[in-house]
Each structure stands twice: as structure tokens, then as C-alpha cells.
Write a protein that holds these residues in place. Structure first.
Motif, PDB file in Angstrom:
ATOM      1  N   PHE A  22       0.967   6.400  -3.052  1.00 26.17           N
ATOM      2  CA  PHE A  22       0.163   5.302  -3.606  1.00 26.17           C
ATOM      3  C   PHE A  22      -0.059   4.208  -2.573  1.00 26.17           C
ATOM      4  CE2 PHE A  22       1.563   6.091  -8.315  1.00 26.17           C
ATOM      5  CZ  PHE A  22       0.644   7.135  -8.398  1.00 26.17           C
ATOM      6  N   LEU A  23       0.954   3.878  -1.784  1.00 28.45           N
ATOM      7  CA  LEU A  23       0.804   2.843  -0.764  1.00 28.45           C
ATOM      8  C   LEU A  23      -0.214   3.272   0.287  1.00 28.45           C
ATOM      9  CD1 LEU A  23       1.829   0.024  -0.046  1.00 28.45           C
ATOM     10  CD2 LEU A  23       3.536   1.119   1.432  1.00 28.45           C
ATOM     11  N   THR A  24      -0.242   4.552   0.605  1.00 28.02           N
ATOM     12  CA  THR A  24      -1.203   5.080   1.578  1.00 28.02           C
ATOM     13  C   THR A  24      -2.639   4.900   1.096  1.00 28.02           C
ATOM     14  OG1 THR A  24       0.417   6.642   2.432  1.00 28.02           O
ATOM     15  CG2 THR A  24      -1.885   7.168   2.850  1.00 28.02           C
ATOM     16  N   GLU A  25      -2.839   4.838  -0.215  1.00 29.47           N
ATOM     17  CA  GLU A  25      -4.179   4.581  -0.750  1.00 29.47           C
ATOM     18  C   GLU A  25      -4.619   3.140  -0.497  1.00 29.47           C
ATOM     19  OE1 GLU A  25      -4.171   5.697  -4.887  1.00 29.47           O
ATOM     20  OE2 GLU A  25      -3.562   7.755  -4.436  1.00 29.47           O
ATOM     21  N   ILE A  26      -3.655   2.255  -0.232  1.00 29.56           N
ATOM     22  CA  ILE A  26      -3.936   0.842  -0.010  1.00 29.56           C
ATOM     23  C   ILE A  26      -3.994   0.506   1.481  1.00 29.56           C
ATOM     24  CG2 ILE A  26      -3.036  -1.506  -0.359  1.00 29.56           C
ATOM     25  CD1 ILE A  26      -1.686  -0.408  -2.945  1.00 29.56           C
ATOM     26  N   VAL A  27      -3.040   1.029   2.243  1.00 23.79           N
ATOM     27  CA  VAL A  27      -2.902   0.690   3.655  1.00 23.79           C
ATOM     28  C   VAL A  27      -2.418   1.937   4.410  1.00 23.79           C
ATOM     29  CG1 VAL A  27      -0.541  -0.169   3.342  1.00 23.79           C
ATOM     30  CG2 VAL A  27      -1.891  -1.009   5.260  1.00 23.79           C
ATOM     31  N   ILE A 142      12.796  -4.593  -5.395  1.00 25.42           N
ATOM     32  CA  ILE A 142      13.102  -3.513  -6.328  1.00 25.42           C
ATOM     33  C   ILE A 142      11.801  -3.224  -7.068  1.00 25.42           C
ATOM     34  CG2 ILE A 142      14.417  -2.776  -8.347  1.00 25.42           C
ATOM     35  CD1 ILE A 142      16.654  -4.664  -7.410  1.00 25.42           C
ATOM     36  N   ILE A 143      11.352  -1.978  -6.982  1.00 27.91           N
ATOM     37  CA  ILE A 143      10.096  -1.568  -7.610  1.00 27.91           C
ATOM     38  C   ILE A 143      10.421  -0.538  -8.680  1.00 27.91           C
ATOM     39  CG2 ILE A 143       7.817  -0.551  -7.252  1.00 27.91           C
ATOM     40  CD1 ILE A 143       7.945  -1.676  -4.385  1.00 27.91           C
ATOM     41  N   ASN A 144      10.049  -0.845  -9.905  1.00 28.69           N
ATOM     42  CA  ASN A 144      10.376  -0.007 -11.047  1.00 28.69           C
ATOM     43  C   ASN A 144       9.333   1.091 -11.246  1.00 28.69           C
ATOM     44  OD1 ASN A 144      10.383   0.817 -13.961  1.00 28.69           O
ATOM     45  ND2 ASN A 144      12.210  -0.449 -13.910  1.00 28.69           N
ATOM     46  N   ASN A 145       9.834   2.297 -11.466  1.00 32.37           N
ATOM     47  CA  ASN A 145       8.988   3.453 -11.754  1.00 32.37           C
ATOM     48  C   ASN A 145       9.414   4.107 -13.062  1.00 32.37           C
ATOM     49  OD1 ASN A 145       7.178   5.590 -11.576  1.00 32.37           O
ATOM     50  ND2 ASN A 145       8.459   6.766 -10.188  1.00 32.37           N
ATOM     51  N   SER A 146       9.765   3.307 -14.054  1.00 32.03           N
ATOM     52  CA  SER A 146      10.217   3.859 -15.330  1.00 32.03           C
ATOM     53  C   SER A 146       9.090   4.006 -16.345  1.00 32.03           C
ATOM     54  CB  SER A 146      11.322   2.970 -15.922  1.00 32.03           C
ATOM     55  OG  SER A 146      12.439   2.968 -15.067  1.00 32.03           O
ATOM     56  N   GLY A 147       7.918   3.503 -16.016  1.00 34.09           N
ATOM     57  CA  GLY A 147       6.785   3.594 -16.940  1.00 34.09           C
ATOM     58  C   GLY A 147       5.848   4.725 -16.555  1.00 34.09           C
ATOM     59  N   LYS A 153       1.722   2.381 -10.137  1.00 40.92           N
ATOM     60  CA  LYS A 153       0.661   1.993  -9.202  1.00 40.92           C
ATOM     61  C   LYS A 153       0.442   0.484  -9.231  1.00 40.92           C
ATOM     62  CE  LYS A 153      -3.055   4.962  -7.758  1.00 40.92           C
ATOM     63  NZ  LYS A 153      -4.208   5.740  -8.063  1.00 40.92           N
ATOM     64  N   ALA A 154       0.468  -0.108 -10.415  1.00 39.07           N
ATOM     65  CA  ALA A 154       0.293  -1.561 -10.538  1.00 39.07           C
ATOM     66  C   ALA A 154       1.440  -2.303  -9.854  1.00 39.07           C
ATOM     67  CB  ALA A 154       0.190  -1.954 -12.010  1.00 39.07           C
ATOM     68  N   ASN A 155       2.671  -1.799 -10.009  1.00 38.83           N
ATOM     69  CA  ASN A 155       3.828  -2.414  -9.350  1.00 38.83           C
ATOM     70  C   ASN A 155       3.715  -2.324  -7.829  1.00 38.83           C
ATOM     71  OD1 ASN A 155       4.962  -3.108 -11.802  1.00 38.83           O
ATOM     72  ND2 ASN A 155       6.309  -1.322 -11.884  1.00 38.83           N
ATOM     73  N   ILE A 156       3.193  -1.217  -7.346  1.00 43.02           N
ATOM     74  CA  ILE A 156       3.009  -1.043  -5.896  1.00 43.02           C
ATOM     75  C   ILE A 156       1.934  -1.994  -5.390  1.00 43.02           C
ATOM     76  CG2 ILE A 156       2.288   0.589  -4.100  1.00 43.02           C
ATOM     77  CD1 ILE A 156       3.625   2.783  -5.923  1.00 43.02           C
ATOM     78  N   LYS A 157       0.877  -2.165  -6.164  1.00 41.09           N
ATOM     79  CA  LYS A 157      -0.191  -3.103  -5.781  1.00 41.09           C
ATOM     80  C   LYS A 157       0.347  -4.536  -5.720  1.00 41.09           C
ATOM     81  CE  LYS A 157      -4.965  -4.060  -6.061  1.00 41.09           C
ATOM     82  NZ  LYS A 157      -5.336  -4.416  -4.754  1.00 41.09           N
ATOM     83  N   ALA A 160       2.269  -4.771  -2.538  1.00 42.01           N
ATOM     84  CA  ALA A 160       1.364  -4.801  -1.387  1.00 42.01           C
ATOM     85  C   ALA A 160       0.690  -6.161  -1.240  1.00 42.01           C
ATOM     86  CB  ALA A 160       0.319  -3.693  -1.511  1.00 42.01           C
ATOM     87  N   GLU A 161       0.332  -6.767  -2.353  1.00 42.87           N
ATOM     88  CA  GLU A 161      -0.273  -8.102  -2.311  1.00 42.87           C
ATOM     89  C   GLU A 161       0.741  -9.145  -1.868  1.00 42.87           C
ATOM     90  OE1 GLU A 161      -1.910  -8.413  -6.251  1.00 42.87           O
ATOM     91  OE2 GLU A 161      -3.718  -7.270  -5.700  1.00 42.87           O
ATOM     92  N   ALA A 162       1.970  -9.060  -2.371  1.00 43.86           N
ATOM     93  CA  ALA A 162       3.015 -10.009  -1.981  1.00 43.86           C
ATOM     94  C   ALA A 162       3.322  -9.917  -0.487  1.00 43.86           C
ATOM     95  CB  ALA A 162       4.283  -9.763  -2.799  1.00 43.86           C
ATOM     96  N   GLU A 163       3.239  -8.722   0.051  1.00 49.17           N
ATOM     97  CA  GLU A 163       3.508  -8.498   1.472  1.00 49.17           C
ATOM     98  C   GLU A 163       2.244  -8.615   2.339  1.00 49.17           C
ATOM     99  OE1 GLU A 163       6.436  -7.596   3.515  1.00 49.17           O
ATOM    100  OE2 GLU A 163       7.100  -8.871   1.855  1.00 49.17           O
ATOM    101  N   GLU A 164       1.136  -8.999   1.705  1.00 51.04           N
ATOM    102  CA  GLU A 164      -0.157  -9.163   2.392  1.00 51.04           C
ATOM    103  C   GLU A 164      -0.591  -7.903   3.135  1.00 51.04           C
ATOM    104  OE1 GLU A 164       0.321 -12.730   4.736  1.00 51.04           O
ATOM    105  OE2 GLU A 164       0.236 -13.999   2.939  1.00 51.04           O
TER     106      GLU A 164
END
Length: 174
Positions: A22-27, A142-147, A153-157, A160-164
Motif C-alpha cells: 500500500f505504501l508503494t502505491e503512495i511513494v 503503531i499502525i493498526n490492521n485489525s479492520g 489503507k486509510a491508516n497508511i495514508k 504517509a501524510e504525517a511523515e510528509e
């Protein structure tokens, strides 16, 4: 953008590879693991690529032995980090590391931040030292993947936004 390095950890099956995908889809992202070279060595010893408890313990024990003897896995990580720094293909490097001491060493040596992927649907693996100590570290994120996949994907976004990482110059070209 300055290249960024993250150390990723989590139980087997929690979503580390999906996080990278998913991160590769962003950067533009490169992913390596501290056991990549150990796995190649393990195949010479008869390991067939399995992920059973026995396989995980074998890989963990082999990594410990080769690390104690020659710093085998960490030297490989260092080589991969140097490659990442000189190529223009990637903006982000993800390093999959399990052991708290090695996470701290890599964080300090490479100026990395740390990420724990959690997933309530995954049972803890306690058969080997590497997996058993996943939660014995204080992570930067800490990134949750329980949903659902969409939730992950929303948590990863958000990460990614927080880390610019989502600036227009970093976005993956379609």
C-alpha cells in the motif's frame, strides 16, 4: 525529498507486506528484511521456505548464530541501506527487523524511525525469540490492521501524510 528509512515489525501475518504494498502505491518504496540473506543460507541447510513454527524457530536460531559469529544479517542490511542511498529509484526504505536490540541498532545507525503493525486477528507467535519479543520495544508509530483493507489503507495514508511522504514530487508515477 530527503530519503526516509523505517524499521517495520509485527507478528507474522499482521500485514507488513501489505503495508509495504500500500505504501508503494503512495511513494516509491524499497523493502528488505533482516532475514533475507539468512533465508538464502537456510536453503543450503534444507529449509524449503515454510512458515511453520519449526521453520520460524530455525530461521530465528540461524540468524542468532550467524549474527553472533559474524554480524551476518546486519552487514547485509548495511549494504542494502548504502544501495538505497545512492539509487534514485526509491524515496522510502522499509527494513523488516524483529529483535529489539537490532531494531535499536539500526534506528541509531541509519537514522530510521520505527513502525509496529498490529492486527488483533493474528495469534502471537512465541516459539522463537524473534517473534516472541515483537512487543518488547517502544515504536515511533503503531499502525493498526485489525479492520478492513480500506481501514488499513486509510491508516497508511494518515501515516504517509504525517511523515510528509505524499508530496507531489514523491508520488508514484502511474
Amino acid at each position: 525529498m530527503q530519503k526516509k528509512i523505517y524499521i517495520v515489525n509485527g507478528m507474522g501475518g499482521c500485514g507488513k507486506d501489505t503495508f509495504a504494498q500500500f505504501l508503494t502505491e503512495i511513494v516509491s518504496t524499497m523493502k528488505i528484511s533482516s532475514v533475507d540473506k539468512v533465508k538464502r543460507l537456510a536453503k543450503f541447510c534444507g529449509w524449503e521456505g515454510g512458515k511453520t513454527e519449526k521453520d520460524r524457530k530455525f530461521l530465528s536460531d540461524l540468524k542468532c548464530l550467524t549474527s553472533e559469529y559474524s554480524d551476518f544479517a546486519f552487514r547485509d542490511i548495511r549494504t542494502q541501506v548504502e544501495y538505497f542511498k545512492i539509487v534514485d529509484l526509491y524515496n522510502v526504505l522499509l527494513i523488516d527487523i524483529r529483535e529489539p536490540d537490532e531494531i535499536e541498532r539500526a534506528k541509531n545507525e541509519f537514522g530510521a524511525k520505527t513502525i509496529l503493525i498490529t492486527n488483533d486477528r493474528v495469534e502471537p507467535i512465541l516459539s522463537n525469540m524473534a517473534d516472541a519479543n515483537v512487543f518488547e520495544y517502544t515504536y515511533d508509530y503503531i499502525i493498526n490492521n485489525s479492520g478492513s483493507f480500506e481501514d488499513f489503507k486509510a491508516n497508511i495514508k494518515i501515516f504517509a501524510e504525517a511523515e510528509e511522504l505524499c508530496t507531489s514530487e514523491n508520488l508514484v508515477k502511474e
